[in-house]
Motif scaffolding. Structure first.
Motif, PDB file in Angstrom:
ATOM      1  N   SER A   1       0.825  -1.207   0.000  1.00 34.60           N
ATOM      2  CA  SER A   1       0.000   0.000   0.000  1.00 34.60           C
ATOM      3  C   SER A   1       0.859   1.256   0.000  1.00 34.60           C
ATOM      4  CB  SER A   1      -0.918   0.021   1.219  1.00 34.60           C
ATOM      5  OG  SER A   1      -1.764   1.156   1.164  1.00 34.60           O
ATOM      6  N   GLY A   2       0.457   2.221  -0.827  1.00 33.47           N
ATOM      7  CA  GLY A   2       1.198   3.474  -0.932  1.00 33.47           C
ATOM      8  C   GLY A   2       1.080   4.330   0.310  1.00 33.47           C
ATOM      9  N   TYR A   3       2.125   5.116   0.543  1.00 28.69           N
ATOM     10  CA  TYR A   3       2.122   6.044   1.671  1.00 28.69           C
ATOM     11  C   TYR A   3       2.984   7.254   1.319  1.00 28.69           C
ATOM     12  CZ  TYR A   3       1.339   7.250   6.572  1.00 28.69           C
ATOM     13  OH  TYR A   3       0.911   7.851   7.735  1.00 28.69           O
ATOM     14  N   GLY A   4       2.699   7.837   0.166  1.00 31.56           N
ATOM     15  CA  GLY A   4       3.501   8.963  -0.300  1.00 31.56           C
ATOM     16  C   GLY A   4       3.137  10.256   0.389  1.00 31.56           C
ATOM     17  N   PRO A   5       3.949  11.295   0.199  1.00 29.79           N
ATOM     18  CA  PRO A   5       3.665  12.604   0.783  1.00 29.79           C
ATOM     19  C   PRO A   5       2.344  13.140   0.247  1.00 29.79           C
ATOM     20  CG  PRO A   5       5.745  12.611  -0.440  1.00 29.79           C
ATOM     21  CD  PRO A   5       5.137  11.278  -0.628  1.00 29.79           C
ATOM     22  N   CYS A   6       1.463  13.539   1.125  1.00 31.28           N
ATOM     23  CA  CYS A   6       0.130  13.944   0.685  1.00 31.28           C
ATOM     24  C   CYS A   6      -0.596  14.594   1.848  1.00 31.28           C
ATOM     25  CB  CYS A   6      -0.656  12.730   0.201  1.00 31.28           C
ATOM     26  SG  CYS A   6      -0.746  11.464   1.463  1.00 31.28           S
ATOM     27  N   ASP A   7      -1.806  15.087   1.564  1.00 31.26           N
ATOM     28  CA  ASP A   7      -2.690  15.562   2.620  1.00 31.26           C
ATOM     29  C   ASP A   7      -4.095  15.072   2.319  1.00 31.26           C
ATOM     30  OD1 ASP A   7      -3.830  17.311   0.716  1.00 31.26           O
ATOM     31  OD2 ASP A   7      -2.442  18.912   1.264  1.00 31.26           O
ATOM     32  N   VAL A   8      -5.062  15.475   3.143  1.00 37.03           N
ATOM     33  CA  VAL A   8      -6.418  14.946   2.985  1.00 37.03           C
ATOM     34  C   VAL A   8      -7.046  15.423   1.678  1.00 37.03           C
ATOM     35  CG1 VAL A   8      -7.714  16.789   4.139  1.00 37.03           C
ATOM     36  CG2 VAL A   8      -8.476  14.399   4.350  1.00 37.03           C
ATOM     37  N   GLY A   9      -6.482  16.470   1.089  1.00 35.15           N
ATOM     38  CA  GLY A   9      -6.962  16.913  -0.210  1.00 35.15           C
ATOM     39  C   GLY A   9      -6.748  15.867  -1.290  1.00 35.15           C
ATOM     40  N   ASP A  10      -5.698  15.052  -1.142  1.00 37.14           N
ATOM     41  CA  ASP A  10      -5.465  13.987  -2.115  1.00 37.14           C
ATOM     42  C   ASP A  10      -6.529  12.900  -1.995  1.00 37.14           C
ATOM     43  OD1 ASP A  10      -3.008  14.967  -3.330  1.00 37.14           O
ATOM     44  OD2 ASP A  10      -2.088  14.618  -1.378  1.00 37.14           O
ATOM     45  N   VAL A  11      -7.029  12.682  -0.762  1.00 40.34           N
ATOM     46  CA  VAL A  11      -8.143  11.749  -0.574  1.00 40.34           C
ATOM     47  C   VAL A  11      -9.363  12.258  -1.337  1.00 40.34           C
ATOM     48  CG1 VAL A  11      -9.696  10.718   1.114  1.00 40.34           C
ATOM     49  CG2 VAL A  11      -7.271  10.988   1.657  1.00 40.34           C
ATOM     50  N   ALA A  12      -9.655  13.556  -1.183  1.00 39.30           N
ATOM     51  CA  ALA A  12     -10.789  14.148  -1.897  1.00 39.30           C
ATOM     52  C   ALA A  12     -10.599  14.029  -3.405  1.00 39.30           C
ATOM     53  CB  ALA A  12     -10.950  15.610  -1.488  1.00 39.30           C
ATOM     54  N   ALA A  13      -9.396  14.310  -3.868  1.00 43.63           N
ATOM     55  CA  ALA A  13      -9.122  14.246  -5.310  1.00 43.63           C
ATOM     56  C   ALA A  13      -9.358  12.847  -5.851  1.00 43.63           C
ATOM     57  CB  ALA A  13      -7.689  14.694  -5.580  1.00 43.63           C
ATOM     58  N   ASP A  14      -8.956  11.835  -5.083  1.00 46.04           N
ATOM     59  CA  ASP A  14      -9.125  10.464  -5.550  1.00 46.04           C
ATOM     60  C   ASP A  14     -10.606  10.102  -5.657  1.00 46.04           C
ATOM     61  OD1 ASP A  14      -7.461   7.997  -6.183  1.00 46.04           O
ATOM     62  OD2 ASP A  14      -8.867   7.173  -4.728  1.00 46.04           O
ATOM     63  N   TYR A  15     -11.395  10.499  -4.668  1.00 48.40           N
ATOM     64  CA  TYR A  15     -12.834  10.235  -4.732  1.00 48.40           C
ATOM     65  C   TYR A  15     -13.487  10.972  -5.909  1.00 48.40           C
ATOM     66  CZ  TYR A  15     -13.539   7.674  -0.329  1.00 48.40           C
ATOM     67  OH  TYR A  15     -13.547   6.719   0.663  1.00 48.40           O
ATOM     68  N   LEU A  16     -12.949  12.153  -6.241  1.00 47.24           N
ATOM     69  CA  LEU A  16     -13.533  12.964  -7.308  1.00 47.24           C
ATOM     70  C   LEU A  16     -12.947  12.646  -8.681  1.00 47.24           C
ATOM     71  CD1 LEU A  16     -13.575  16.373  -5.395  1.00 47.24           C
ATOM     72  CD2 LEU A  16     -15.598  15.074  -6.131  1.00 47.24           C
ATOM     73  N   GLY A  17     -11.982  11.739  -8.728  1.00 46.72           N
ATOM     74  CA  GLY A  17     -11.359  11.395  -9.998  1.00 46.72           C
ATOM     75  C   GLY A  17     -10.422  12.456 -10.520  1.00 46.72           C
ATOM     76  N   LEU A  18      -9.850  13.269  -9.630  1.00 46.12           N
ATOM     77  CA  LEU A  18      -8.941  14.341 -10.019  1.00 46.12           C
ATOM     78  C   LEU A  18      -7.495  13.914  -9.800  1.00 46.12           C
ATOM     79  CD1 LEU A  18     -10.834  17.347  -8.356  1.00 46.12           C
ATOM     80  CD2 LEU A  18     -10.912  16.629 -10.762  1.00 46.12           C
ATOM     81  N   PRO A  19      -6.541  14.550 -10.478  1.00 45.11           N
ATOM     82  CA  PRO A  19      -5.121  14.230 -10.267  1.00 45.11           C
ATOM     83  C   PRO A  19      -4.700  14.550  -8.834  1.00 45.11           C
ATOM     84  CG  PRO A  19      -5.435  15.537 -12.269  1.00 45.11           C
ATOM     85  CD  PRO A  19      -6.734  15.566 -11.528  1.00 45.11           C
ATOM     86  N   HIS A  20      -3.758  13.781  -8.309  1.00 46.51           N
ATOM     87  CA  HIS A  20      -3.244  14.029  -6.963  1.00 46.51           C
ATOM     88  C   HIS A  20      -1.852  13.435  -6.845  1.00 46.51           C
ATOM     89  CE1 HIS A  20      -3.973   9.808  -5.911  1.00 46.51           C
ATOM     90  NE2 HIS A  20      -5.155   9.934  -6.490  1.00 46.51           N
ATOM     91  N   ALA A  21      -1.197  13.709  -5.713  1.00 52.63           N
ATOM     92  CA  ALA A  21       0.195  13.291  -5.522  1.00 52.63           C
ATOM     93  C   ALA A  21       0.327  12.008  -4.728  1.00 52.63           C
ATOM     94  CB  ALA A  21       0.967  14.409  -4.804  1.00 52.63           C
ATOM     95  N   GLY A  22      -0.776  11.427  -4.286  1.00 50.01           N
ATOM     96  CA  GLY A  22      -0.708  10.252  -3.430  1.00 50.01           C
ATOM     97  C   GLY A  22      -0.263   9.002  -4.169  1.00 50.01           C
ATOM     98  N   THR A  23       0.460   8.115  -3.465  1.00 52.18           N
ATOM     99  CA  THR A  23       0.869   6.836  -4.028  1.00 52.18           C
ATOM    100  C   THR A  23      -0.274   5.836  -3.903  1.00 52.18           C
ATOM    101  OG1 THR A  23       3.146   7.273  -3.317  1.00 52.18           O
ATOM    102  CG2 THR A  23       2.622   5.018  -3.955  1.00 52.18           C
ATOM    103  N   LEU A  24      -0.597   5.161  -5.001  1.00 52.62           N
ATOM    104  CA  LEU A  24      -1.743   4.268  -5.029  1.00 52.62           C
ATOM    105  C   LEU A  24      -1.420   2.919  -4.397  1.00 52.62           C
ATOM    106  CD1 LEU A  24      -2.992   4.894  -8.699  1.00 52.62           C
ATOM    107  CD2 LEU A  24      -3.583   6.139  -6.610  1.00 52.62           C
ATOM    108  N   LEU A  25      -2.480   2.133  -4.167  1.00 52.70           N
ATOM    109  CA  LEU A  25      -2.305   0.737  -3.802  1.00 52.70           C
ATOM    110  C   LEU A  25      -1.635   0.003  -4.965  1.00 52.70           C
ATOM    111  CD1 LEU A  25      -5.914   0.017  -2.435  1.00 52.70           C
ATOM    112  CD2 LEU A  25      -3.937   0.812  -1.133  1.00 52.70           C
ATOM    113  N   SER A  26      -0.985  -1.126  -4.669  1.00 51.39           N
ATOM    114  CA  SER A  26      -0.362  -1.931  -5.721  1.00 51.39           C
ATOM    115  C   SER A  26      -0.628  -3.406  -5.451  1.00 51.39           C
ATOM    116  CB  SER A  26       1.147  -1.692  -5.778  1.00 51.39           C
ATOM    117  OG  SER A  26       1.448  -0.376  -6.196  1.00 51.39           O
ATOM    118  N   LEU A  27      -1.005  -4.127  -6.506  1.00 47.57           N
ATOM    119  CA  LEU A  27      -1.202  -5.568  -6.434  1.00 47.57           C
ATOM    120  C   LEU A  27      -0.384  -6.223  -7.538  1.00 47.57           C
ATOM    121  CD1 LEU A  27      -2.726  -7.977  -5.138  1.00 47.57           C
ATOM    122  CD2 LEU A  27      -4.483  -7.667  -6.897  1.00 47.57           C
ATOM    123  N   PHE A  28       0.457  -7.183  -7.156  1.00 51.48           N
ATOM    124  CA  PHE A  28       1.336  -7.868  -8.101  1.00 51.48           C
ATOM    125  C   PHE A  28       0.959  -9.347  -8.134  1.00 51.48           C
ATOM    126  CE2 PHE A  28       3.654  -4.225  -6.426  1.00 51.48           C
ATOM    127  CZ  PHE A  28       4.122  -3.612  -7.592  1.00 51.48           C
TER     128      PHE A  28
END
Length: 760
Positions: free
Chosen positions: A489-516
């Motif tokens: 699971s990603g844990y990049g530098p971010c704030d709660v605004g990146d959470v909002a961006a992800d829910y809204l489908g907007l670009p953000h700086a957060g690192t995503l989950l990864s499944l291999f």
């Protein structure tokens, strides 16, 4: 029986009823008292200037400094920091007053030349007011719906002053800075706590309810921690859910990141009640610890406790870990020093695995080295301890190729290439620093476990990603093909605004989950997008299990970071037949807004389906919250299950690393379901007794076990659906374990007064 010869008594038999009754505390072992004294002294000597989580002491130091600074312009930055430290210390009213006084002083002096100061103070006040609302409502007037996102009417704030004041300030912030997604997210939350969402959120600022809709229909999992007396109100910590006295009932051990936070032991009395046995267990004085795990390091059949300390603190986190031996009589003894495990590095992650196949569990500890050390003394190398089979360990990381110096936040072990040896994956909170280590076996033919070699095969395995910044991780077979896949699971530098961006489908700086996905040839493919996990979930504690007993492993992710503004829901994902994952957070009612740390999937009431325990709370002194326990309402319907408690003889007694294959008959044909014995994720511990969903099985055709040390492939037949068994390495006949179903009295009065915990 080989290296893992069990003790003469049979710990699988239930203890006498005396263990379930109250008894006076026994004198603590001398080694436990030494560790308690060592911890107390080290913490007392800690310089708060090196520890950002000692907020009370930092606030007092700032007050002393400010007393010697007469000019306002020289005070401003320090007073902002003072207000923040007071809020983080839980002194909310005092912190808000400090910020208000600073604003008044600046206004009287003609205003500030710094254009960012006014909006920064506004946001700081808004966050303080939101926390005020949480304390007055979600904590002081807590109920089972509190802070579960999206909020239901029972969770609306009855004392609205905090959220009401925050909403005004956040509206001002968004009006001045329309692109401030953090303020927009918090404004939506503030209205939600007031019962005004979505109707009274301006349409241009609304994060629509559709953004949070579940992707699959499931029943709601009620939080019953309060009724069971398990909703300890504390900071972040670890949890172990397992049977420590071998009476057939799952107990709870929890730790606290508070510097004086007591390790706690809750005994499951088997009658729907839990008793706090911390004192009786000999654990008093064993304080602080962000993560804990169970193990059986001495192969005696009694689960021991491993406590990790000092995470996130760098130099201030040079605190010893603890190995607590289970004495088999309801007590534990700290044996860290005599076992050769005493070291002083900050850590929060480790894995117990038998890397050399000698039948004894070894230990890898992922320590935290700073990204930019000031000197070589600042390095905190990771450690590999070989189990000598006599109660002691030998450190051999450098000799084995594992002496890495990175900021390690997660580690997991599994035999990903089926060569009979467990390998290691390391998750780091540094861009592009994650590593997969292949277990090559003995160096030069030596069979001495201290001469073992591991090789970095990250690139060769297709796992290198220069952009990954991650935290928790685990191996699991999400698609039931018999090969271990990898989640991180990603844990990049971010704030709660990146959470909002992800829910809204907007670009953000957060690192995503990864499944291999494991390709069965020593390599992995990134299937994150195909699995619909390309989402930003700022994950801390998390784990996996089977919510609906369909035989496919699901996951629950605890979210957050120390920032008080990071109010993001924990996320629940259902595995849809090994093809992709569905967000079922809203349907299950598990979207807790407080900081989510250690997670465990566990059938606590022995009814056949897995419930979920979540350790809640943040890192700052004032960011406490109550733990949650989500009771499974029967989400699997008529789906079948089996429980298997494995006992190694040649392999380690706890059977960690043993692979289970359950073949079942279903209306549509034969089906295989795989599970490896471990405690789940790298932060929070499931029981080692495996709870396996079997879907719509009509019969169990066979259970096959792949034992790691002996290499034995054991096939058993005659097992029945919806039963529990003890399976012993080499024994042809399974032993039925009778399960007593527990009826929890969910209307009972809590077993403790729910006060904030700072000791006993």
């Amino acid at each position: 029986m080989g290296a893992a010869t069990p003790a003469t008594n049979d710990p699988w038999c239930a203890l006498s009823n005396v263990l379930a009754s109250a008894r006076p505390a026994r004198p603590q072992a001398a080694s436990t008292l030494r560790m308690a004294e060592r911890l107390a002294q080290l913490i007392a000597r800690t310089d708060p200037g090196l520890n950002p989580f000692m907020n009370d002491r930092l606030a007092e130091n700032l007050k002393k400094t400010l007393a010697s600074i007469p000019r306002l312009e020289d005070q401003v930055n320090l007073r902002v920091q003072l207000g923040k430290q007071l809020l983080q210390a839980g002194r909310t009213e005092e912190g808000l007053k400090e910020i208000q006084n600073l604003e008044s002083a600046i206004a009287a002096a003609g205003g500030s030349k710094d254009p960012r100061l006014r909006p920064d103070l506004r946001i700081l006040k808004a966050i303080g007011l939101l926390r005020q609302g949480e304390v007055e409502n979600c904590l002081t007037n807590h109920n089972a719906q509190s802070c579960l996102f999206p909020l239901q009417p029972a969770a609306y704030h009855q004392l609205p002053r905090g959220s009401r004041g925050a909403a005004v300030l956040l509206a001002e912030q968004v009006k001045e800075f329309p692109n401030d997604l953090s303020a927009r997210w918090l404004l939506n939350l503030a209205h939600m706590t007031l019962g005004e969402y979505p109707d009274k959120v301006p349409s241009s600022l609304l994060i629509p309810p559709a953004a949070f809709a579940s992707e699959y229909e499931m029943p709601r999992f009620p939080d019953v921690a309060g009724a069971l007396g398990l909703d300890v109100d504390d900071l972040a910590g670890g949890c172990i859910l397992d049977d420590f006295d071998n009476d057939g009932f799952i107990d709870l051990v929890s730790s606290s990141y508070r510097m004086d936070g007591q390790l706690r032991f809750f005994h499951n009395d088997g009658n729907g009640r839990f008793t706090d046995r911390t004192r009786e267990a000999g654990l008093l004085g064993l304080i602080h610890g962000l993560n804990i795990q169970q193990t059986d390091y001495n192969n005696d059949g009694w689960l021991d406790i491993w406590v990790m300390r000092g995470a996130w603190m760098e130099k201030a986190g040079r605190l010893p870990n603890s190995l607590l031996r289970n004495n088999g009589d309801g007590t534990f003894t700290d044996v860290t020093e005599e076992a050769g495990l005493l070291s002083f590095y900050p850590t929060q992650t480790s894995t117990w695995f038998d890397y050399d196949g000698d039948g004894w569990l070894d230990l890898f500890i992922g320590n935290e080295s700073p990204s930019q050390p000031q000197s070589s003394r600042d390095f905190h190398p990771s450690e590999l301890y070989h189990n000598n089979g006599n109660g002691t360990f030998t450190e051999c990381a450098a000799a084995s190729g594992l002496g890495l110096r990175r900021f390690v936040k997660g580690v997991t072990s599994a035999d990903y290439d089926h060569d009979g040896r467990p390998d290691l994956y390391i998750s780091c909170r540094e861009k592009g620093m994650n590593m997969l280590f292949h277990n090559d076996g003995p160096d030069g033919g030596s069979t001495n476990g201290s001469r073992w070699r591991f090789t970095d095969v990250t690139r060769k395995a297709g796992l290198y990603d220069a952009n990954l910044i991650t935290f928790p991780t685990w191996f699991f077979d999400y698609d039931n093909d018999g090969w271990e896949d990898l989640f991180v699971s990603g844990y990049g530098p971010c704030d709660v605004g990146d959470v909002a961006a992800d829910y809204l489908g907007l670009p953000h700086a957060g690192t995503l989950l990864s499944l291999f996905r494991n390709n069965h040839n020593g390599t992995f493919s990134n299937v994150t997008v195909a699995a619909r996990l390309n989402r930003f979930v700022l994950t801390m504690g998390c784990n996996f299990g089977d919510l609906d007993n369909d035989g496919w492993l699901d996951m629950y992710l605890g979210t957050g970071n120390p920032d008080f503004a990071m109010l993001a829901p924990n996320r629940m994902f259902r595995n849809a037949g090994g093809k992709f994952f569905q967000d079922v957070t809203t349907a299950t009612g598990t979207g807790h807004l407080q900081k989510g740390h250690a997670i465990a999937f566990v059938d606590l009431d022995n009814d056949g389906d897995q419930d979920i325990f979540a350790d809640m709370g943040g890192a700052y002194v004032g960011d406490n919250y109550r733990d949650a326990f989500f009771l499974n309402p029967g989400a699997g319907g008529t789906n079948r299950w089996i429980k298997l408690r494995l006992e190694g003889t040649r392999s380690n007694r706890a059977a960690i690393g043993t692979v289970i294959k359950v073949t079942v008959a279903t209306p549509s044909g034969s089906r295989d379901i795989y599970k490896t014995v471990n405690s789940g994720g790298s932060f929070g511990s499931n029981p080692l007794k495996q709870e396996i969903g079997l879907g719509n099985a009509t019969a169990i055709t066979a259970v096959e076990l792949f034992w790691p040390a002996s290499g034995l492939r054991q096939r058993l037949s005659g097992l029945e659906l919806n039963r529990a068994y003890r399976l012993r390495e080499g024994d042809p006949a399974p032993l039925v374990l009778e399960l007593k179903k527990i009826e929890f009295d969910l209307k009972a009065s809590p077993a403790h007064p729910h006060l904030r915990v700072s000791g006993l």
